[in-house]
Design a protein around this motif. Structure first.
Motif, PDB file in Angstrom:
ATOM      1  N   VAL A  27       0.842  -1.193   0.000  1.00  0.00           N
ATOM      2  CA  VAL A  27       0.000   0.000   0.000  1.00  0.00           C
ATOM      3  C   VAL A  27       0.878   1.244   0.000  1.00  0.00           C
ATOM      4  O   VAL A  27       0.661   2.182  -0.765  1.00  0.00           O
ATOM      5  N   PHE A  28       1.902   1.226   0.854  1.00  0.00           N
ATOM      6  CA  PHE A  28       2.826   2.351   0.960  1.00  0.00           C
ATOM      7  C   PHE A  28       3.481   2.635  -0.380  1.00  0.00           C
ATOM      8  O   PHE A  28       3.528   3.774  -0.848  1.00  0.00           O
ATOM      9  N   LEU A  29       3.942   1.567  -1.018  1.00  0.00           N
ATOM     10  CA  LEU A  29       4.595   1.703  -2.316  1.00  0.00           C
ATOM     11  C   LEU A  29       3.628   2.268  -3.357  1.00  0.00           C
ATOM     12  O   LEU A  29       3.984   3.159  -4.140  1.00  0.00           O
ATOM     13  N   ALA A  30       2.406   1.774  -3.318  1.00  0.00           N
ATOM     14  CA  ALA A  30       1.394   2.232  -4.285  1.00  0.00           C
ATOM     15  C   ALA A  30       1.149   3.725  -4.111  1.00  0.00           C
ATOM     16  O   ALA A  30       1.022   4.471  -5.090  1.00  0.00           O
ATOM     17  N   VAL A  31       1.106   4.179  -2.845  1.00  0.00           N
ATOM     18  CA  VAL A  31       0.868   5.601  -2.574  1.00  0.00           C
ATOM     19  C   VAL A  31       2.022   6.434  -3.131  1.00  0.00           C
ATOM     20  O   VAL A  31       1.823   7.453  -3.787  1.00  0.00           O
ATOM     21  N   ILE A  32       3.235   5.972  -2.895  1.00  0.00           N
ATOM     22  CA  ILE A  32       4.411   6.701  -3.388  1.00  0.00           C
ATOM     23  C   ILE A  32       4.383   6.799  -4.912  1.00  0.00           C
ATOM     24  O   ILE A  32       4.606   7.863  -5.489  1.00  0.00           O
ATOM     25  N   ILE A  33       4.083   5.680  -5.547  1.00  0.00           N
ATOM     26  CA  ILE A  33       4.038   5.687  -7.018  1.00  0.00           C
ATOM     27  C   ILE A  33       2.956   6.645  -7.505  1.00  0.00           C
ATOM     28  O   ILE A  33       3.172   7.432  -8.425  1.00  0.00           O
ATOM     29  N   ALA A  34       1.798   6.622  -6.833  1.00  0.00           N
ATOM     30  CA  ALA A  34       0.699   7.505  -7.235  1.00  0.00           C
ATOM     31  C   ALA A  34       1.126   8.965  -7.134  1.00  0.00           C
ATOM     32  O   ALA A  34       0.850   9.777  -8.025  1.00  0.00           O
TER      33      ALA A  34
END
Ligand code: HEC
Ligand code: HEC
Length: 92
Positions: free
Chosen positions: A15-22
């Motif tokens: 989830v954290f990674l997805a937020v950063i990518i977003a």
């Protein structure tokens, strides 16, 4: 190997990674579609070097008032309206 210290990517990490990518994607897109109008690069605008000078024309009683719903926190016009190329004020 000490299995207790072994890092395994879990759901939270994903989830954290997805937020950063977003965020990165949004920033990249944002720079491309900047819609706020640039400050015209003409004699008037190149020589207006204080906020007060800008507001003499763009205030409510000026010759070219800004939209009424314009941001209130706007000490730095050039944060949003790109500075004219030949601007005479101090370099920012
Ligand atoms: C002497 C009057 C005057 C002063 C001072 C002035 N402007 Fe303007 N400004 C105008 C007029 C007239 C227009 C509309 C015609 C044009 O595009 O030149 C305009 C247009 C603009 C626009 C919109 C351009 C567009 O495409 O519609 C922006 C943004 C702007 N000014 C920002 C500023 C900023 C920031 C300052 C201070 C650094 C400033 N102006 C100082 C008269 C002024
Ligand atoms: C927080 C961002 C921001 C700041 C700071 C800001 N503006 Fe704006 N301004 C906007 C937005 C968004 C609009 C809406 C129209 C647009 O996209 O240009 C606008 C519109 C305007 C317009 C009308 C443009 C047109 O013809 O449609 C003028 C003139 C203007 N601003 C002048 C100024 C001046 C002068 C300052 C500094 C005192 C300033 N702005 C600071 C965001 C900002």
């Amino acid at each position: 190997m000490d299995s207790q210290n072994k890092w395994k990517p879990g759901k939270k990490d994903a989830v954290f990674l997805a937020v950063i990518i977003a965020v990165i994607v949004l920033l990249a897109l944002g720079t491309g579609k900047r819609t706020t109008k640039s400050t015209p690069n003409d004699q008037i605008h190149a020589h207006a070097v204080t906020r007060q000078a800008c507001m003499e024309c763009h205030g409510v009683n000026g010759i070219q008032p800004r939209p009424l719903e314009h941001h209130v926190k706007d000490d730095q016009c050039f944060q949003c309206h790109t500075q004219p190329k030949d601007w005479q004020g101090k370099k920012q």
